[in-house]
Design an enzyme around this catalytic site. Structure first.
Site, short mmCIF file in Angstrom:
data_model
loop_
_atom_site.label_atom_id
_atom_site.label_comp_id
_atom_site.label_asym_id
_atom_site.label_seq_id
_atom_site.Cartn_x
_atom_site.Cartn_y
_atom_site.Cartn_z
N GLY A 101 -13.11 29.33 28.98
CA GLY A 101 -14.17 29.29 27.99
C GLY A 101 -15.32 28.41 28.44
O GLY A 101 -16.33 28.89 28.93
N SER A 102 -15.16 27.10 28.31
CA SER A 102 -16.26 26.18 28.63
C SER A 102 -16.71 26.30 30.08
O SER A 102 -17.89 26.12 30.38
CB SER A 102 -15.84 24.73 28.32
OG SER A 102 -14.74 24.33 29.11
N ARG A 118 -22.10 34.34 10.74
CA ARG A 118 -21.35 35.49 10.23
C ARG A 118 -20.99 35.26 8.76
O ARG A 118 -19.93 35.65 8.29
CB ARG A 118 -20.09 35.73 11.06
CG ARG A 118 -19.07 34.59 11.10
CD ARG A 118 -17.87 34.98 11.97
NE ARG A 118 -16.77 34.05 11.82
CZ ARG A 118 -16.56 32.97 12.56
NH1 ARG A 118 -17.40 32.68 13.53
NH2 ARG A 118 -15.50 32.20 12.35
N GLY A 156 -8.39 23.72 27.33
CA GLY A 156 -8.08 22.53 28.10
C GLY A 156 -8.29 22.65 29.59
O GLY A 156 -8.07 21.69 30.33
N CYS A 194 -13.27 22.53 20.35
CA CYS A 194 -12.32 22.61 19.24
C CYS A 194 -12.06 21.21 18.66
O CYS A 194 -11.91 20.24 19.40
CB CYS A 194 -11.00 23.21 19.72
SG CYS A 194 -9.79 23.47 18.41
N GLY A 199 -5.83 23.47 19.64
CA GLY A 199 -6.59 22.23 19.69
C GLY A 199 -7.06 21.70 21.02
O GLY A 199 -7.74 20.68 21.04
N ASP A 216 -4.58 28.96 26.95
CA ASP A 216 -5.93 29.05 26.41
C ASP A 216 -6.39 27.68 25.92
O ASP A 216 -5.93 27.17 24.91
CB ASP A 216 -5.95 30.06 25.25
CG ASP A 216 -7.32 30.17 24.60
OD1 ASP A 216 -8.32 29.78 25.24
OD2 ASP A 216 -7.39 30.65 23.45
N GLY A 259 -2.26 27.67 22.70
CA GLY A 259 -3.24 26.59 22.67
C GLY A 259 -3.72 26.33 21.26
O GLY A 259 -4.44 27.15 20.69
#
Length: 356
Positions: free
Chosen positions: A239-240, A280, A218, A183, A178, A216, A176
Site C-alpha cells: 500500500g504505502s 463516499r 506493515g 491505519c 492495524g 497486508d 492484518g
C-alpha cells in the site's frame, strides 16, 4: 500472556548459502483456483483508492504482480475500471473488490464483464456479515464460463478467523488488523495483533487447511517482505510503498517550499479515514444511524515517479534476502529462515546511522 511481535522485533539470522548469485533465487508464485496464473513476484497492490486503479493494476501485471482494484465506487464504475485494465494491458488479470453491502449486484455485474478474482474487503473480517457474503458467493456466484470465483477475504488476525473464513468459502485470507501506514485501528479500538505474530499464527492454520494468506500492512521495505515470508505468508500486499507513484490514482499536488523551489505530492489515505468516508458519504445516507469512528488517516506523500522502479527494487531485495537464508524458491523461506528477537537498539543499529 502470550507476547506478539512485529517485523521490527525480529532479526533474520544469516546462514550458509548454496546460491552463487542472488539472481538464482526464484520469486515465482502461482495464483488462482487451479494455479492458472504464474506471478513473477508475490506482490499484490492494495485495494485502496489512492493506490490501485486501472493504471496501477495494468502496470503491476507487467512487472510480475497483480493489482486489487478498490471497491469505493459504483457498480458501473467498478466494471468500467476492470475493462479499462484490459484495455490498457489486454493480457492483464486483476482482483476486484466488494464489501458486505450491495455485494450481490456488484459481484454479478463484475462477473458478467469477465472478472474472476474477488476480494471481500472489510475492516473486521471475522464477522457475521463476512460469513453471509462468502456463503452467498460460494453458493451462488458463477463466472462467465460457469466456474466458481476465486475469493480472497479479510482482514483478520487470528487462526480461528482463518479457520472460519476458509469454512465460509475463502480461498485466500488477508491478514492484518492495524499495521497499515494510514491505519489507526489499534489506537481507536484497542484491537489488533502485531503483524509478524499475526502472519506466523495465521499462516500455520491456513496451510493446515490447504489455503493461502496475504500479509497486508506493515511492509515498509524489502526486508519486511522477507520477514513476512519467513513467518509463512504466500503473498504480500503493498500500500504505502506504492502510494505517491505515477500510476496511483489521484492528481499530483505541487507546493512551494521556503527555498523557493517546488515539491510534488500525492494524497495517500486509509479507507476508513474521515477523508475517504466523506467522499463516499452516500454510502451511509439512510442506511446507518451513525457513521463509525474513523480508523484511518490522510496524508500527503512525496511524488515517487513510476511504481515500476519501486516494485523492481523490492523484488531485488527479496531475492537478496532469500540468498541470506539459502532459499532457492520463495516457498522455501518459511522452512529455511531462522529468526530471533532483537532490542530496539539492535534494530536502530541495523539502519544507516552515519547520516544523522
Amino acid at each position: 500472556m502470550k507476547k506478539n511481535y512485529t517485523y521490527d522485533d525480529i532479526c533474520l539470522i544469516p546462514q550458509m548459502t548454496h546460491l552463487r548469485s542472488r539472481n538464482d533465487a526464484k520469486t515465482v508464485v502461482t495464483f488462482g483456483r487451479n494455479n492458472e496464473i504464474k506471478l513473477l513476484a508475490p506482490f499484490i497492490s492494495a485495494n485502496m483508492d489512492t493506490v490501485t486503479g486501472p493504471e496501477m493494476a495494468a502496470l503491476i501485471w507487467d512487472v510480475g504482480g497483480i493489482g486489487a482494484l478498490h471497491r469505493f465506487n459504483t457498480v458501473e464504475e467498478a466494471c468500467k475500471d476492470y475493462l479499462e485494465v484490459k484495455k490498457i494491458n489486454p493480457p492483464a488479470e486483476c482482483i476486484v473488490s466488494v464489501g458486505v453491502h450491495g455485494y450481490k449486484e456488484r459481484c454479478e455485474e463484475l462477473a458478467k464483464v469477465g472478472a474472476k478474482y474477488f476480494v471481500v474487503d472489510i475492516a473486521h473480517g471475522h464477522s457475521i456479515a463476512m460469513k453471509e457474503a462468502l456463503s452467498w458467493m460460494k453458493g451462488n456466484l458463477r463466472l462467465k464460463n460457469g466456474d466458481k470465483p476465486y475469493i480472497i477475504a479479510g482482514n483478520v488476525a487470528t487462526p480461528l478467523a482463518v479457520r472460519h473464513l476458509s469454512a465460509w468459502g475463502a480461498d485466500i485470507v488477508k491478514v492484518g488488523i492495524g499495521p497499515g501506514a494510514c491505519c489507526k485501528t489499534r489506537i481507536v479500538t484497542g484491537h489488533g495483533v502485531p503483524q509478524f505474530s499475526a502472519v506466523l499464527d495465521c499462516a500455520r492454520e491456513a496451510h493446515r487447511l490447504g489455503i493461502k494468506i496475504i500479509a497486508d500492512g506493515g511492509i515498509r521495505n524489502s526486508g519486511d517482505i522477507v520477514k513476512a515470508f519467513a513467518a509463512g505468508t504466500d503473498f504480500v500486499m503493498l500500500g504505502s510503498l506504492l502510494s505517491g507513484t505515477k500510476e496511483a490514482p489521484g492528481q499530483v499536488i505541487t507546493k512551494a517550499t521556503e527555498r523557493g523551489d517546488k515539491q510534488h505530492f500525492k494524497v495517500y489515505r486509509g479507507m476508513a479515514s474521515d477523508s475517504a468516508r466523506k467522499d463516499r458519504g452516500k454510502e451511509y445516507n439512510g442506511k446507518y444511524s451513525y457513521v463509525p469512528a474513523a480508523e484511518g488517516v490522510k496524508t500527503l506523500v512525496p511524488y515517487k515517479g513510476s511504481a515500476h522502479d519501486i516494485i523492481m527494487q523490492l523484488k531485488k531485495g527479496l531475492k537478496s534476502g532469500m540468498s541470506y537464508c539459502n532459499a532457492t524458491d520463495i516457498s522455501e523461506i518459511k522452512d529455511c529462515a531462522l529468526y530471533e528477537l532483537q532490542t530496539s537498539s539492535g534494530f536502530n543499529e541495523g539502519k544507516p546511522h552515519i547520516l544523522g
